[in-house]
Design a protein around this motif. Sequence first.
Motif, PDB file in Angstrom:
ATOM      1  N   GLY A 138       0.794  -1.233   0.000  1.00  0.00           N
ATOM      2  CA  GLY A 138       0.000   0.000   0.000  1.00  0.00           C
ATOM      3  C   GLY A 138       0.821   1.275   0.000  1.00  0.00           C
ATOM      4  O   GLY A 138       2.022   1.262   0.186  1.00  0.00           O
ATOM      5  N   GLY A 139       0.158   2.367  -0.256  1.00  0.00           N
ATOM      6  CA  GLY A 139       0.771   3.683  -0.174  1.00  0.00           C
ATOM      7  C   GLY A 139       1.504   4.103  -1.427  1.00  0.00           C
ATOM      8  O   GLY A 139       1.749   3.323  -2.327  1.00  0.00           O
ATOM      9  N   ASP A 140       1.862   5.365  -1.446  1.00  0.00           N
ATOM     10  CA  ASP A 140       2.581   5.983  -2.546  1.00  0.00           C
ATOM     11  C   ASP A 140       4.061   5.948  -2.198  1.00  0.00           C
ATOM     12  O   ASP A 140       4.456   6.367  -1.118  1.00  0.00           O
ATOM     13  CB  ASP A 140       2.072   7.422  -2.688  1.00  0.00           C
ATOM     14  N   ASN A 141       4.910   5.456  -3.085  1.00  0.00           N
ATOM     15  CA  ASN A 141       6.336   5.381  -2.785  1.00  0.00           C
ATOM     16  C   ASN A 141       7.125   6.533  -3.411  1.00  0.00           C
ATOM     17  O   ASN A 141       8.328   6.458  -3.534  1.00  0.00           O
ATOM     18  CB  ASN A 141       6.913   4.031  -3.211  1.00  0.00           C
ATOM     19  N   MET A 142       6.434   7.606  -3.808  1.00  0.00           N
ATOM     20  CA  MET A 142       7.107   8.764  -4.387  1.00  0.00           C
ATOM     21  C   MET A 142       7.658   9.661  -3.281  1.00  0.00           C
ATOM     22  O   MET A 142       6.984   9.915  -2.289  1.00  0.00           O
ATOM     23  CB  MET A 142       6.119   9.596  -5.220  1.00  0.00           C
ATOM     24  N   PRO A 143       8.890  10.178  -3.467  1.00  0.00           N
ATOM     25  CA  PRO A 143       9.381  11.176  -2.511  1.00  0.00           C
ATOM     26  C   PRO A 143       8.621  12.484  -2.730  1.00  0.00           C
ATOM     27  O   PRO A 143       7.969  12.652  -3.760  1.00  0.00           O
ATOM     28  CB  PRO A 143      10.857  11.316  -2.893  1.00  0.00           C
ATOM     29  N   PRO A 144       8.687  13.419  -1.798  1.00  0.00           N
ATOM     30  CA  PRO A 144       8.023  14.705  -2.012  1.00  0.00           C
ATOM     31  C   PRO A 144       8.525  15.332  -3.317  1.00  0.00           C
ATOM     32  O   PRO A 144       9.709  15.241  -3.643  1.00  0.00           O
ATOM     33  CB  PRO A 144       8.462  15.550  -0.818  1.00  0.00           C
ATOM     34  N   TYR A 145       7.634  15.946  -4.075  1.00  0.00           N
ATOM     35  CA  TYR A 145       8.033  16.510  -5.363  1.00  0.00           C
ATOM     36  C   TYR A 145       7.209  17.747  -5.698  1.00  0.00           C
ATOM     37  O   TYR A 145       6.208  18.039  -5.059  1.00  0.00           O
ATOM     38  CB  TYR A 145       7.875  15.475  -6.481  1.00  0.00           C
ATOM     39  N   ILE A 146       7.678  18.479  -6.711  1.00  0.00           N
ATOM     40  CA  ILE A 146       6.924  19.574  -7.311  1.00  0.00           C
ATOM     41  C   ILE A 146       7.043  19.405  -8.819  1.00  0.00           C
ATOM     42  O   ILE A 146       8.127  19.128  -9.335  1.00  0.00           O
ATOM     43  CB  ILE A 146       7.434  20.961  -6.859  1.00  0.00           C
ATOM     44  N   ALA A 147       5.946  19.532  -9.512  1.00  0.00           N
ATOM     45  CA  ALA A 147       5.943  19.395 -10.966  1.00  0.00           C
ATOM     46  C   ALA A 147       6.144  20.768 -11.598  1.00  0.00           C
ATOM     47  O   ALA A 147       5.440  21.715 -11.271  1.00  0.00           O
ATOM     48  CB  ALA A 147       4.627  18.777 -11.431  1.00  0.00           C
ATOM     49  N   LEU A 148       7.123  20.875 -12.488  1.00  0.00           N
ATOM     50  CA  LEU A 148       7.418  22.104 -13.206  1.00  0.00           C
ATOM     51  C   LEU A 148       7.429  21.822 -14.702  1.00  0.00           C
ATOM     52  O   LEU A 148       7.578  20.678 -15.123  1.00  0.00           O
ATOM     53  CB  LEU A 148       8.777  22.668 -12.775  1.00  0.00           C
ATOM     54  N   LYS A 149       7.275  22.845 -15.500  1.00  0.00           N
ATOM     55  CA  LYS A 149       7.310  22.729 -16.962  1.00  0.00           C
ATOM     56  C   LYS A 149       8.768  22.665 -17.402  1.00  0.00           C
ATOM     57  O   LYS A 149       9.555  23.558 -17.107  1.00  0.00           O
ATOM     58  CB  LYS A 149       6.612  23.941 -17.585  1.00  0.00           C
ATOM     59  N   LEU A 150       9.144  21.587 -18.098  1.00  0.00           N
ATOM     60  CA  LEU A 150      10.513  21.460 -18.607  1.00  0.00           C
ATOM     61  C   LEU A 150      10.533  21.912 -20.068  1.00  0.00           C
ATOM     62  O   LEU A 150       9.747  21.446 -20.881  1.00  0.00           O
ATOM     63  CB  LEU A 150      11.002  20.024 -18.485  1.00  0.00           C
ATOM     64  N   CYS A 151      11.428  22.831 -20.358  1.00  0.00           N
ATOM     65  CA  CYS A 151      11.515  23.412 -21.697  1.00  0.00           C
ATOM     66  C   CYS A 151      12.954  23.328 -22.194  1.00  0.00           C
ATOM     67  O   CYS A 151      13.905  23.433 -21.419  1.00  0.00           O
ATOM     68  CB  CYS A 151      11.076  24.866 -21.672  1.00  0.00           C
ATOM     69  N   LYS A 152      13.091  23.152 -23.511  1.00  0.00           N
ATOM     70  CA  LYS A 152      14.396  23.039 -24.148  1.00  0.00           C
ATOM     71  C   LYS A 152      14.618  24.270 -25.028  1.00  0.00           C
ATOM     72  O   LYS A 152      13.750  24.637 -25.812  1.00  0.00           O
ATOM     73  CB  LYS A 152      14.445  21.771 -24.992  1.00  0.00           C
ATOM     74  N   ARG A 153      15.786  24.884 -24.887  1.00  0.00           N
ATOM     75  CA  ARG A 153      16.095  26.074 -25.687  1.00  0.00           C
ATOM     76  C   ARG A 153      16.343  25.677 -27.126  1.00  0.00           C
ATOM     77  O   ARG A 153      17.063  24.739 -27.419  1.00  0.00           O
ATOM     78  CB  ARG A 153      17.313  26.799 -25.125  1.00  0.00           C
ATOM     79  N   GLN A 154      15.704  26.415 -28.046  1.00  0.00           N
ATOM     80  CA  GLN A 154      15.852  26.142 -29.490  1.00  0.00           C
ATOM     81  C   GLN A 154      17.161  26.693 -29.997  1.00  0.00           C
ATOM     82  O   GLN A 154      17.711  27.612 -29.521  1.00  0.00           O
ATOM     83  CB  GLN A 154      14.709  26.776 -30.278  1.00  0.00           C
TER      84      GLN A 154
END
Length: 154
Positions: A138-154
Amino acid sequence: MKYIVASLCLMSLSSAAIAQEQCSTVAQCAQLAMEAAYQAKLALQIATPKGAVLAFDSDKCPEGWTDFGQASGRTIVGADPSNPMFNLGKIGGRVDIPMDGQHNHAVQGRRNELNGRFGNDNGDDDWSTVANGAHNHGGDNMPPYIALKLCKRQ
């Protein structure tokens, strides 16, 4: 880090030089503004070379950047040319692990007639796991996180 320091120095020198110059005509002011914009663009190119991937706290990538979709929903790890699992650009891991923790640990083998344990008469184990005996940690095995937008420079 060297690039960021260089770009900050370049920007501060350019800004200081431009701030000291005063323009007497609209055309001269426009020329100085264009020069400042050009210097800022050069500083940005030094600080963030083409192909750089950065995280942004925004739902869209800034101008000159594209969505780095390969990384969406994934953890980023450093490339390691000495380990084939982590070659540059390799995508790995599993995204289909059930959140409820359901998995198997059943054991099959021969029961030792002398002591009732698994193994043969000389004490050697002779067993393997099979696809029975499901249970849940049971339970979530993810560490604490924050989701951000990942962008690649052209």
